[in-house]
Design an enzyme around this catalytic site. Structure first.
Site, PDB file in Angstrom:
ATOM      1  N   HIS A  24       0.837  -1.204   0.000  1.00  0.00           N
ATOM      2  CA  HIS A  24       0.000   0.000   0.000  1.00  0.00           C
ATOM      3  C   HIS A  24       0.871   1.254   0.000  1.00  0.00           C
ATOM      4  O   HIS A  24       1.592   1.525   0.964  1.00  0.00           O
ATOM      5  CB  HIS A  24      -0.931   0.007   1.210  1.00  0.00           C
ATOM      6  N   HIS A  31      -4.800  -5.786  -6.174  1.00  0.00           N
ATOM      7  CA  HIS A  31      -4.540  -7.035  -5.459  1.00  0.00           C
ATOM      8  C   HIS A  31      -5.839  -7.599  -4.886  1.00  0.00           C
ATOM      9  O   HIS A  31      -6.870  -6.932  -4.841  1.00  0.00           O
ATOM     10  CB  HIS A  31      -3.489  -6.849  -4.367  1.00  0.00           C
ATOM     11  N   CYS A  66     -11.948  -7.012   7.384  1.00  0.00           N
ATOM     12  CA  CYS A  66     -11.374  -7.032   6.042  1.00  0.00           C
ATOM     13  C   CYS A  66     -10.038  -7.756   6.090  1.00  0.00           C
ATOM     14  O   CYS A  66      -9.442  -7.904   7.148  1.00  0.00           O
ATOM     15  CB  CYS A  66     -11.141  -5.613   5.527  1.00  0.00           C
ATOM     16  N   HIS A  68      -6.815  -9.996   3.423  1.00  0.00           N
ATOM     17  CA  HIS A  68      -6.270 -10.460   2.150  1.00  0.00           C
ATOM     18  C   HIS A  68      -6.021 -11.958   2.238  1.00  0.00           C
ATOM     19  O   HIS A  68      -5.341 -12.411   3.154  1.00  0.00           O
ATOM     20  CB  HIS A  68      -4.935  -9.763   1.847  1.00  0.00           C
ATOM     21  N   GLU A  86      -8.592 -10.480  14.121  1.00  0.00           N
ATOM     22  CA  GLU A  86      -9.031  -9.114  14.392  1.00  0.00           C
ATOM     23  C   GLU A  86     -10.040  -9.028  15.531  1.00  0.00           C
ATOM     24  O   GLU A  86      -9.995  -8.121  16.349  1.00  0.00           O
ATOM     25  CB  GLU A  86      -9.682  -8.492  13.144  1.00  0.00           C
ATOM     26  N   TYR A 104     -12.854  -1.894  -5.947  1.00  0.00           N
ATOM     27  CA  TYR A 104     -12.830  -0.457  -5.679  1.00  0.00           C
ATOM     28  C   TYR A 104     -11.388   0.047  -5.678  1.00  0.00           C
ATOM     29  O   TYR A 104     -10.422  -0.717  -5.539  1.00  0.00           O
ATOM     30  CB  TYR A 104     -13.485  -0.130  -4.329  1.00  0.00           C
ATOM     31  N   GLU A 114      -5.743   2.477  -1.902  1.00  0.00           N
ATOM     32  CA  GLU A 114      -6.250   1.107  -1.816  1.00  0.00           C
ATOM     33  C   GLU A 114      -6.760   0.753  -3.209  1.00  0.00           C
ATOM     34  O   GLU A 114      -7.452   1.557  -3.838  1.00  0.00           O
ATOM     35  CB  GLU A 114      -7.394   0.986  -0.801  1.00  0.00           C
ATOM     36  N   GLU A 116      -8.268  -2.710  -4.802  1.00  0.00           N
ATOM     37  CA  GLU A 116      -8.545  -4.108  -4.488  1.00  0.00           C
ATOM     38  C   GLU A 116      -9.706  -4.693  -5.281  1.00  0.00           C
ATOM     39  O   GLU A 116     -10.720  -4.029  -5.504  1.00  0.00           O
ATOM     40  CB  GLU A 116      -8.861  -4.259  -2.988  1.00  0.00           C
ATOM     41  N   TRP A 161     -14.689   1.686   0.875  1.00  0.00           N
ATOM     42  CA  TRP A 161     -15.168   0.393   0.375  1.00  0.00           C
ATOM     43  C   TRP A 161     -16.496   0.025   1.006  1.00  0.00           C
ATOM     44  O   TRP A 161     -17.393  -0.449   0.324  1.00  0.00           O
ATOM     45  CB  TRP A 161     -14.118  -0.707   0.586  1.00  0.00           C
TER      46      TRP A 161
END
Length: 195
Positions: A24, A31, A66, A68, A86, A104, A114, A116, A161
């Site tokens: 980032h 990604h 959120c 990855h 989290e 987005y 961002e 993604e 997002w």
């Protein structure tokens, strides 16, 4: 172990990996990511505030979780990993794909981007979160209609997002517990590999 993200071309095919800690910046490559909306059995949404130490959108209110998926990591496993990391939530009974093609791009005031391809999922649990302070500052349960009203009316500022996702989720129906599960065939190529 260094966390990696899957890099994508414009058609959604995997073209390599990068360290999450370095991906980032002012010219963030496209990604693979995901968003998850956690509801309880009453249909209330778990709303979180991102930790103020986060690199992107620190301290901003957003959806529940959120993350990855790592290279070759199945999406559901990635969602469950992040729910545990989290929010301290054990594996949800079900993690359902809702928006397989969500994408987005957003730019912070400091220029950090961002970018993604970010399929959206739903999980349902009545377990109280146990927050990781490195990831989440606070949380609350909110009725879905109230959340939608506050976000779309501009009274609650959320991550870019989340703001875009709300409009698409509303189109699925008024009851988040009965939203239709999407076909994984709708996921872009790289996402299908780790679906």
């Amino acid at each position: 172990m260094t966390e990696q993200v899957v890099l994508l071309d414009e058609q959604g095919h995997g073209i390599g990996v990068a360290d999450k800690a370095t991906v980032h910046h002012l010219d963030t490559p496209l990604h693979l990511a995901f968003s998850c909306y956690v509801f309880n059995s009453r249909g209330e949404l778990l709303v979180t505030r991102r930790a103020r130490g986060k690199k992107t959108w620190p301290g901003v209110v957003t959806n529940s979780c959120c993350g990855h998926p790592g290279p070759s990591e199945p999406f559901v496993a990635a969602v469950q990993r992040r729910l545990a990391d989290e929010l301290g939530l054990p594996a949800a009974p079900s993690v359902d794909l809702l928006l397989p093609k969500f994408r987005y791009r957003a730019v912070m005031d400091n220029g950090t981007v961002e970018n993604e391809l970010c399929p959206v999922f739903r999980a349902v649990t009545d377990t109280a979160p146990d927050l990781s302070p490195d990831e989440v500052d606070e949380y609350g349960w909110m009725s879905w209609p109230l959340f939608v009203s506050l976000v779309t009316g501009g009274e609650l500022t959320v991550s870019p997002w989340c703001r875009e996702q709300v409009d698409q989720l509303v189109a699925l129906g008024s009851d988040p517990l009965t939203w239709p599960v999407a076909d994984e065939a709708g996921l872009p190529a790289a996402a299908r590999v780790v679906a």
